[in-house]
Scaffold this motif. Structure first.
Motif, PDB file in Angstrom:
ATOM      1  N   GLY A 157       0.811  -1.220   0.000  1.00 44.37           N
ATOM      2  CA  GLY A 157       0.000   0.000   0.000  1.00 44.37           C
ATOM      3  C   GLY A 157       0.835   1.255   0.000  1.00 44.37           C
ATOM      4  N   GLY A 158       0.702   2.046   1.072  1.00 46.91           N
ATOM      5  CA  GLY A 158       1.482   3.263   1.196  1.00 46.91           C
ATOM      6  C   GLY A 158       2.824   3.052   1.861  1.00 46.91           C
ATOM      7  N   GLY A 159       3.088   1.846   2.344  1.00 47.96           N
ATOM      8  CA  GLY A 159       4.375   1.521   2.913  1.00 47.96           C
ATOM      9  C   GLY A 159       4.564   1.887   4.374  1.00 47.96           C
ATOM     10  N   GLY A 160       3.514   2.353   5.033  1.00 43.05           N
ATOM     11  CA  GLY A 160       3.658   2.762   6.431  1.00 43.05           C
ATOM     12  C   GLY A 160       4.063   1.628   7.350  1.00 43.05           C
ATOM     13  N   HIS A 161       3.425   0.491   7.206  1.00 45.07           N
ATOM     14  CA  HIS A 161       3.792  -0.648   8.051  1.00 45.07           C
ATOM     15  C   HIS A 161       5.190  -1.159   7.715  1.00 45.07           C
ATOM     16  CE1 HIS A 161      -0.662  -0.938   8.726  1.00 45.07           C
ATOM     17  NE2 HIS A 161      -0.236  -1.246   9.937  1.00 45.07           N
ATOM     18  N   ALA A 162       5.505  -1.253   6.419  1.00 43.06           N
ATOM     19  CA  ALA A 162       6.811  -1.776   6.012  1.00 43.06           C
ATOM     20  C   ALA A 162       7.945  -0.919   6.561  1.00 43.06           C
ATOM     21  CB  ALA A 162       6.893  -1.853   4.490  1.00 43.06           C
ATOM     22  N   ARG A 163       7.782   0.394   6.516  1.00 42.72           N
ATOM     23  CA  ARG A 163       8.833   1.281   7.019  1.00 42.72           C
ATOM     24  C   ARG A 163       9.036   1.096   8.521  1.00 42.72           C
ATOM     25  NH1 ARG A 163       6.821   3.832   2.540  1.00 42.72           N
ATOM     26  NH2 ARG A 163       8.383   4.923   1.267  1.00 42.72           N
ATOM     27  N   ARG A 164       7.945   0.932   9.233  1.00 47.53           N
ATOM     28  CA  ARG A 164       8.058   0.732  10.689  1.00 47.53           C
ATOM     29  C   ARG A 164       8.682  -0.636  10.993  1.00 47.53           C
ATOM     30  NH1 ARG A 164       9.227   0.207  14.935  1.00 47.53           N
ATOM     31  NH2 ARG A 164       8.170   0.605  16.919  1.00 47.53           N
ATOM     32  N   GLY A 224      17.932  -7.814   9.612  1.00 48.07           N
ATOM     33  CA  GLY A 224      17.021  -8.676   8.858  1.00 48.07           C
ATOM     34  C   GLY A 224      16.545  -8.011   7.583  1.00 48.07           C
ATOM     35  N   SER A 225      15.372  -8.421   7.112  1.00 49.75           N
ATOM     36  CA  SER A 225      14.886  -7.872   5.846  1.00 49.75           C
ATOM     37  C   SER A 225      13.365  -7.845   5.821  1.00 49.75           C
ATOM     38  CB  SER A 225      15.409  -8.703   4.665  1.00 49.75           C
ATOM     39  OG  SER A 225      14.966 -10.044   4.758  1.00 49.75           O
ATOM     40  N   VAL A 226      12.846  -7.024   4.915  1.00 48.47           N
ATOM     41  CA  VAL A 226      11.405  -6.891   4.710  1.00 48.47           C
ATOM     42  C   VAL A 226      11.109  -7.039   3.232  1.00 48.47           C
ATOM     43  CG1 VAL A 226       9.396  -5.366   4.891  1.00 48.47           C
ATOM     44  CG2 VAL A 226      11.127  -5.382   6.713  1.00 48.47           C
ATOM     45  N   ILE A 227      10.113  -7.840   2.921  1.00 50.46           N
ATOM     46  CA  ILE A 227       9.664  -8.041   1.543  1.00 50.46           C
ATOM     47  C   ILE A 227       8.278  -7.407   1.409  1.00 50.46           C
ATOM     48  CG2 ILE A 227       9.072  -9.738  -0.233  1.00 50.46           C
ATOM     49  CD1 ILE A 227      10.898 -11.711   1.435  1.00 50.46           C
ATOM     50  N   GLY A 228       8.144  -6.444   0.531  1.00 51.96           N
ATOM     51  CA  GLY A 228       6.855  -5.812   0.279  1.00 51.96           C
ATOM     52  C   GLY A 228       6.193  -6.426  -0.948  1.00 51.96           C
ATOM     53  N   ILE A 229       4.880  -6.612  -0.880  1.00 52.82           N
ATOM     54  CA  ILE A 229       4.120  -7.176  -1.990  1.00 52.82           C
ATOM     55  C   ILE A 229       2.927  -6.283  -2.278  1.00 52.82           C
ATOM     56  CG2 ILE A 229       2.754  -9.150  -2.800  1.00 52.82           C
ATOM     57  CD1 ILE A 229       4.331 -10.910  -0.845  1.00 52.82           C
ATOM     58  N   ASP A 230       2.645  -6.026  -3.544  1.00 56.86           N
ATOM     59  CA  ASP A 230       1.421  -5.316  -3.929  1.00 56.86           C
ATOM     60  C   ASP A 230       1.216  -5.460  -5.427  1.00 56.86           C
ATOM     61  OD1 ASP A 230      -0.744  -3.249  -4.174  1.00 56.86           O
ATOM     62  OD2 ASP A 230      -0.105  -2.789  -2.120  1.00 56.86           O
ATOM     63  N   ALA A 270       1.687   1.400  -5.980  1.00 54.16           N
ATOM     64  CA  ALA A 270       2.394   0.984  -4.765  1.00 54.16           C
ATOM     65  C   ALA A 270       3.854   0.720  -5.066  1.00 54.16           C
ATOM     66  CB  ALA A 270       1.725  -0.254  -4.171  1.00 54.16           C
ATOM     67  N   ALA A 271       4.117   0.149  -6.232  1.00 57.42           N
ATOM     68  CA  ALA A 271       5.510  -0.097  -6.631  1.00 57.42           C
ATOM     69  C   ALA A 271       6.277   1.213  -6.717  1.00 57.42           C
ATOM     70  CB  ALA A 271       5.544  -0.833  -7.968  1.00 57.42           C
ATOM     71  N   GLU A 272       5.628   2.249  -7.221  1.00 58.93           N
ATOM     72  CA  GLU A 272       6.274   3.563  -7.292  1.00 58.93           C
ATOM     73  C   GLU A 272       6.554   4.104  -5.893  1.00 58.93           C
ATOM     74  OE1 GLU A 272       3.795   6.076  -9.616  1.00 58.93           O
ATOM     75  OE2 GLU A 272       3.836   4.773 -11.384  1.00 58.93           O
ATOM     76  N   ARG A 273       5.600   3.888  -4.969  1.00 59.01           N
ATOM     77  CA  ARG A 273       5.790   4.386  -3.612  1.00 59.01           C
ATOM     78  C   ARG A 273       6.885   3.617  -2.875  1.00 59.01           C
ATOM     79  NH1 ARG A 273       0.091   5.010  -4.134  1.00 59.01           N
ATOM     80  NH2 ARG A 273      -0.332   2.962  -3.237  1.00 59.01           N
ATOM     81  N   ALA A 274       7.195   2.429  -3.346  1.00 64.02           N
ATOM     82  CA  ALA A 274       8.239   1.629  -2.705  1.00 64.02           C
ATOM     83  C   ALA A 274       9.637   1.972  -3.209  1.00 64.02           C
ATOM     84  CB  ALA A 274       7.971   0.142  -2.950  1.00 64.02           C
ATOM     85  N   LEU A 314       8.020  -7.165  -4.440  1.00 69.91           N
ATOM     86  CA  LEU A 314       7.537  -8.138  -5.411  1.00 69.91           C
ATOM     87  C   LEU A 314       6.160  -7.699  -5.895  1.00 69.91           C
ATOM     88  CD1 LEU A 314       8.549 -11.427  -3.550  1.00 69.91           C
ATOM     89  CD2 LEU A 314       9.789 -10.260  -5.394  1.00 69.91           C
ATOM     90  N   ALA A 315       6.015  -7.474  -7.194  1.00 71.95           N
ATOM     91  CA  ALA A 315       4.752  -7.000  -7.757  1.00 71.95           C
ATOM     92  C   ALA A 315       3.864  -8.183  -8.120  1.00 71.95           C
ATOM     93  CB  ALA A 315       5.017  -6.154  -9.000  1.00 71.95           C
ATOM     94  N   GLY A 316       2.575  -8.048  -7.787  1.00 75.98           N
ATOM     95  CA  GLY A 316       1.608  -9.077  -8.148  1.00 75.98           C
ATOM     96  C   GLY A 316       0.590  -9.295  -7.051  1.00 75.98           C
ATOM     97  N   PRO A 317      -0.465 -10.046  -7.328  1.00 76.05           N
ATOM     98  CA  PRO A 317      -1.445 -10.401  -6.286  1.00 76.05           C
ATOM     99  C   PRO A 317      -0.750 -11.161  -5.162  1.00 76.05           C
ATOM    100  CG  PRO A 317      -2.277 -10.934  -8.474  1.00 76.05           C
ATOM    101  CD  PRO A 317      -0.832 -10.604  -8.641  1.00 76.05           C
ATOM    102  N   TYR A 318      -1.083 -10.831  -3.921  1.00 76.50           N
ATOM    103  CA  TYR A 318      -0.316 -11.417  -2.827  1.00 76.50           C
ATOM    104  C   TYR A 318      -0.454 -12.926  -2.729  1.00 76.50           C
ATOM    105  CZ  TYR A 318      -4.691 -10.619  -0.073  1.00 76.50           C
ATOM    106  OH  TYR A 318      -5.988 -10.566   0.387  1.00 76.50           O
ATOM    107  N   ASP A 319      -1.597 -13.481  -3.119  1.00 77.07           N
ATOM    108  CA  ASP A 319      -1.719 -14.935  -3.044  1.00 77.07           C
ATOM    109  C   ASP A 319      -0.764 -15.613  -4.024  1.00 77.07           C
ATOM    110  OD1 ASP A 319      -3.424 -13.754  -5.008  1.00 77.07           O
ATOM    111  OD2 ASP A 319      -4.471 -15.652  -5.257  1.00 77.07           O
ATOM    112  N   GLU A 320      -0.674 -15.069  -5.233  1.00 70.65           N
ATOM    113  CA  GLU A 320       0.224 -15.653  -6.226  1.00 70.65           C
ATOM    114  C   GLU A 320       1.682 -15.503  -5.812  1.00 70.65           C
ATOM    115  OE1 GLU A 320      -0.588 -14.056 -10.062  1.00 70.65           O
ATOM    116  OE2 GLU A 320      -2.732 -14.543 -10.001  1.00 70.65           O
ATOM    117  N   VAL A 321       2.047 -14.318  -5.329  1.00 64.20           N
ATOM    118  CA  VAL A 321       3.439 -14.073  -4.948  1.00 64.20           C
ATOM    119  C   VAL A 321       3.845 -14.950  -3.760  1.00 64.20           C
ATOM    120  CG1 VAL A 321       5.064 -12.358  -4.075  1.00 64.20           C
ATOM    121  CG2 VAL A 321       3.420 -11.721  -5.846  1.00 64.20           C
TER     122      VAL A 321
END
Length: 309
Positions: A31-38, A46-52, A57-61, A73-80
């Motif tokens: 989404g907007g990346g608020g949770h990922a940044r926190r 460690g590491s964080v993997i964002g999906i959308d 959202a990819a631009e915001r990341a 990782l771009a795509g529907p979260y179930d597929e990814v």
């Protein structure tokens, strides 16, 4: 109306994820990346993997990609998530913040808002799938009635009136067309606020296959999480919440043998242990009214899953 992105239940979600130094976490709804940044602040080395699947959202990341601890990782979260499982990847935490981001709601061109006119689209990924206009202009009345009830909790009588009015007004092209159809069918004084909210929600969920996608994603998460890992899901509507609640309950390993049997023969074994249900505080709801319906459910992975699904 609030604008910009305000991550809901931010600190509560981070607490429930129980992240440690070196944790690998997945934000399945960037989404907007608020949770990922926190979350990045908590994982240390460690590491964080964002999906959308939303191209915006990819631009915001893009700014986060300068941090080598973050990947997108771009795509529907179930597929990814299932692709990650197939590659043999394992992680310590998975977060879902379901529904829409404020960016999507506040952009009229996306067609999600019933208070601003825009094209009747509602697709999370505008480049794929059937738009809301295409769906509403071709669906049969009976199916539309079912959609409104199943995905928007629209009462049967109200759903019938709305569906018939939509069909009568075809073709619909804008969000205003749909809003006006709802208003003509049921007026403004229906219990529970503006009835267009439930109708728009139902159409959006149907167009994006959100509930089935959530079921598939949760099954993938079961395989992806390491023992001791955490699943955290923030929901905003009853259909989502029922799916998450049932998923966790079915995997708590409760014996389902008939009571007359002297010993357990069903082989029940817990895969998850549920955590407490958390709701937004009064102060959060005041500051961000969109958080009012949010509910956070969490579970800790306790064992390896069995079976194929």
């Amino acid at each position: 109306m609030a604008t910009g992105h305000r991550p809901v239940l931010l600190e509560e979600a981070v607490s429930a994820l129980a992240l440690e130094e070196g944790s690998v976490a997945v934000d399945a709804t960037f989404g907007g990346g608020g949770h990922a940044r926190r979350v990045l602040e908590e994982v240390g080395s460690g590491s964080v993997i964002g999906i959308d699947r939303d191209p915006a959202a990819a631009e915001r990341a893009s700014d986060l990609l300068r941090d080598d601890r973050f990947s997108f990782l771009a795509g529907p979260y179930d597929e990814v998530l299932w692709e990650m499982v197939e590659r043999g990847e394992r992680v310590d935490a998975v977060l879902f913040d379901l529904g829409l981001s404020s960016f999507q709601i506040d952009e009229p061109g996306r067609g999600f808002s019933y208070v601003s006119e825009g094209p009747l689209d509602m697709r999370m990924d505008p480049g794929s799938g059937v738009s809301a206009a295409e769906y509403l202009n071709t669906v049969e009345v009976a199916e539309l009635i079912e959609t409104l009830g199943r995905y928007g909790d629209v009462p049967r009588g109200e759903a019938r009136r709305v569906a018939r009015e939509i069909v009568r007004r075809r073709p619909l092209a804008t969000t205003t067309d749909l809003h006006d159809a709802v208003r003509a069918a049921v007026g403004w004084k229906e219990r529970g606020g503006n009835p267009a909210k439930r109708v728009f929600q139902a159409v959006r969920v149907r167009v994006n296959d959100e509930l089935e996608g959530l079921r598939r994603a949760l099954r993938a998460t079961e395989r992806l999480l390491l023992p001791g890992g955490r699943l955290v899901v923030i929901t905003f509507q009853s259909g989502e919440d029922r799916i998450v609640k049932r998923f966790i309950a079915e995997r708590e390993g409760r014996c389902v043998c008939p009571p007359e049997l002297p010993v357990c023969v069903c082989g029940a074994s817990p895969v998850f242990r549920r955590g407490a249900v958390v709701r937004p505080s009064e102060s959060e709801v005041r500051e961000n009214p969109r958080s009012a319906s949010a509910r956070l459910r969490s579970a800790t992975r306790t064992a390896e899953p069995t079976g194929d699904d």
